[in-house]
Design an enzyme around this catalytic site. Sequence first.
Site, PDB file in Angstrom:
ATOM      1  N   GLU A 138       0.592  -1.463  -0.315  1.00 49.94           N
ATOM      2  CA  GLU A 138      -0.162   0.235  -0.065  1.00 49.94           C
ATOM      3  C   GLU A 138       0.968   1.251   0.591  1.00 49.94           C
ATOM      4  O   GLU A 138       0.759   2.189   0.537  1.00 49.94           O
ATOM      5  CB  GLU A 138      -1.425   0.199   1.152  1.00 49.94           C
ATOM      6  CG  GLU A 138      -1.932  -0.953   1.317  1.00 49.94           C
ATOM      7  CD  GLU A 138      -2.915  -1.202   2.752  1.00 49.94           C
ATOM      8  OE1 GLU A 138      -3.179  -0.500   3.498  1.00 49.94           O
ATOM      9  OE2 GLU A 138      -4.482  -1.940   1.832  1.00 49.94           O
ATOM     10  N   GLU A 172      -5.315  -8.607  -0.570  1.00 50.41           N
ATOM     11  CA  GLU A 172      -5.936  -8.406   0.034  1.00 50.41           C
ATOM     12  C   GLU A 172      -8.323  -8.156   0.504  1.00 50.41           C
ATOM     13  O   GLU A 172      -8.278  -7.273  -0.928  1.00 50.41           O
ATOM     14  CB  GLU A 172      -5.346  -7.061   1.300  1.00 50.41           C
ATOM     15  CG  GLU A 172      -4.019  -7.383   1.809  1.00 50.41           C
ATOM     16  CD  GLU A 172      -3.512  -6.480   2.947  1.00 50.41           C
ATOM     17  OE1 GLU A 172      -4.360  -5.294   2.915  1.00 50.41           O
ATOM     18  OE2 GLU A 172      -2.205  -6.118   2.753  1.00 50.41           O
TER      19      GLU A 172
HETATM   20  C1  BGP Z   1      -4.145  -2.748   5.369  1.00 49.53           C
HETATM   21  C2  BGP Z   1      -2.506  -3.395   5.807  1.00 49.53           C
HETATM   22  C3  BGP Z   1      -3.257  -4.728   6.325  1.00 49.53           C
HETATM   23  C4  BGP Z   1      -4.141  -4.381   7.122  1.00 49.53           C
HETATM   24  C5  BGP Z   1      -5.801  -4.103   6.608  1.00 49.53           C
HETATM   25  C6  BGP Z   1      -6.833  -4.263   6.888  1.00 49.53           C
HETATM   26  O1  BGP Z   1      -4.248  -1.811   4.684  1.00 49.53           O
HETATM   27  O2  BGP Z   1      -2.134  -4.172   4.450  1.00 49.53           O
HETATM   28  O3  BGP Z   1      -1.910  -4.787   7.087  1.00 49.53           O
HETATM   29  O4  BGP Z   1      -4.041  -5.185   8.320  1.00 49.53           O
HETATM   30  O5  BGP Z   1      -5.299  -3.284   6.032  1.00 49.53           O
HETATM   31  O6  BGP Z   1      -6.459  -3.353   8.447  1.00 49.53           O
HETATM   32  P1  BGP Z   1      -6.746  -3.830  10.350  1.00 49.53           P
HETATM   33  O7  BGP Z   1      -5.629  -4.398  10.239  1.00 49.53           O
HETATM   34  O8  BGP Z   1      -6.271  -2.606  10.903  1.00 49.53           O
HETATM   35  O9  BGP Z   1      -8.654  -3.521  10.607  1.00 49.53           O
END
Ligand code: BGP
Length: 493
Positions: free
Chosen positions: A177, A371
């Site tokens: 990201e 993701e």
């Molecule tokens: C993205 C990241 C991850 C992840 C996900 C969910 O931005 O690449 O590392 O964790 O978001 O976010 P969160 O863990 O804050 O729910």
Amino acid sequence: MTDKLQPFPKNFLWGGAIAANQAEGGWQAGGKGPDIADVLPHGIMHGPDAQVEPGVHYPSHEAIDFYHRHTADLQLMAGMGFNAFRLSIAWSRIFPTGEETEPNEAGLKFYDDLFQEMRSLGMEPIVTISHYETPLNLATKYGGWTSKKLIPLYLRYAKVLFERFGQYVHYWLTFNELNGVHLIPWAAGAFLPHGTESERLSQIYQASHNMFVATAATIKMAREIVPDAQVGIMLTMSNAAAYPATPKPADVFHTLTYQRRTFLYGDVELRGHYPKYFDRIVRDYDLHLDITPAELQLIADYTADYLAFSYYRTTTFTAGMKILGDTGGLTGKKNPYLPTSAWGWQIDPEGLRYVLNILADRYEKPLMIVENGLGVADEVGPDGRIHDTERMRYLVDHLKAVQEAITDGCDVLGYTWWGPIDIVSAGTGEMKKRYGFIYVDKDNEGRGDLHRRKKDSYALYRDIIQSNGALLDQPTEALVKHYTTASTTVSAE
Ligand code: BGP
């Protein structure tokens, strides 16, 4: 007219994704140095401590202990039929301060074992070289990616990875990201912006540029060392899924302005040059950037092979709204047509089809969803089972949208669910915000015996994968009902 859907491609990559800092733990094991996640007691959204403070619970220090439990955990993934698994390498396991001239053998050995295990289980590793875990020393000493000093240090690290792991790893991603640097600069760029708006934005765009240069140089190096490797970029595309809140022309244009904040990153790294609209950003905000002709040439010559992205939600905008956001992407106004998760993220499967289509049109490069997922405060029922119906609905509806996009003509390489096993939340540091098909017994304060347990969604995802997506022709609610009542969920041990 027919609405018949195309099947998922035969070699479609099905799997899940984690990051080292959210799963491994073992923060000092095998000579690992501290990284920027190790000083976050409550996740990215609450900012770092200056150093590791005694008596404070830092979730990354133990996480879910994947460092010691990876063999059993990978077997659980294999049980769902994963043919791909995305993970990151903790940079500070390989170079503890980021500045050593020789890599740390214990760190290399850890990943060597991991990749061999994955290969023996039939899983294609998808490796993020840097996922929110820059060595802490590089943040405190140089101001992270605002400094060009990080470029050669990153290249030294990437070179070691290509030489050592090139035989196992075909799919690489340079930075997780990268466009997150606007909203979560500590995580995505290892610095905290300061000063006036012009100064802060200059730091953000300078850090972005430095990572563009590092990415292009990494692609160049990969072509020399591991010629059949595919080097991709990874961006958050929840940011691109911004809708105008009304049809007012000003709202529509303002929304495009937000979307361009994200497109800029793909435009540079996939098309090979800064888009024209960037000139206006530079003028409007009086940005001062150090960008050389040689760097621009490198960026033009070495564009990424594919675009990987995260997608969690969409949002809506009206003219003049401020840009806010978190790990899930930009946050604007609530969309009255969409449901909202317990953490305030709006659930929009059709938005994923929309994003895949605009990216396919714009870049004409292969796409990978690395993701996608839903954080829920799952609880173990009295029968020892976890009926995660919301997650099952989210999974099925998003995969149906992917199949629509494939039918639309999008070239989609694969889909890796975020957090197939519960891990620490990046945004908040919570364990309670669970994404997994596998439950991990641990709470926000670090209590629990780390026992693994399959949720209802485990069998559903397994059967979707086994059918290469054919199961998705059934109505969502029928699938959710079947897998909630099925007796296929048993304790993982
Ligand atoms: C993205 C990241 C991850 C992840 C996900 C969910 O931005 O690449 O590392 O964790 O978001 O976010 P969160 O863990 O804050 O729910």
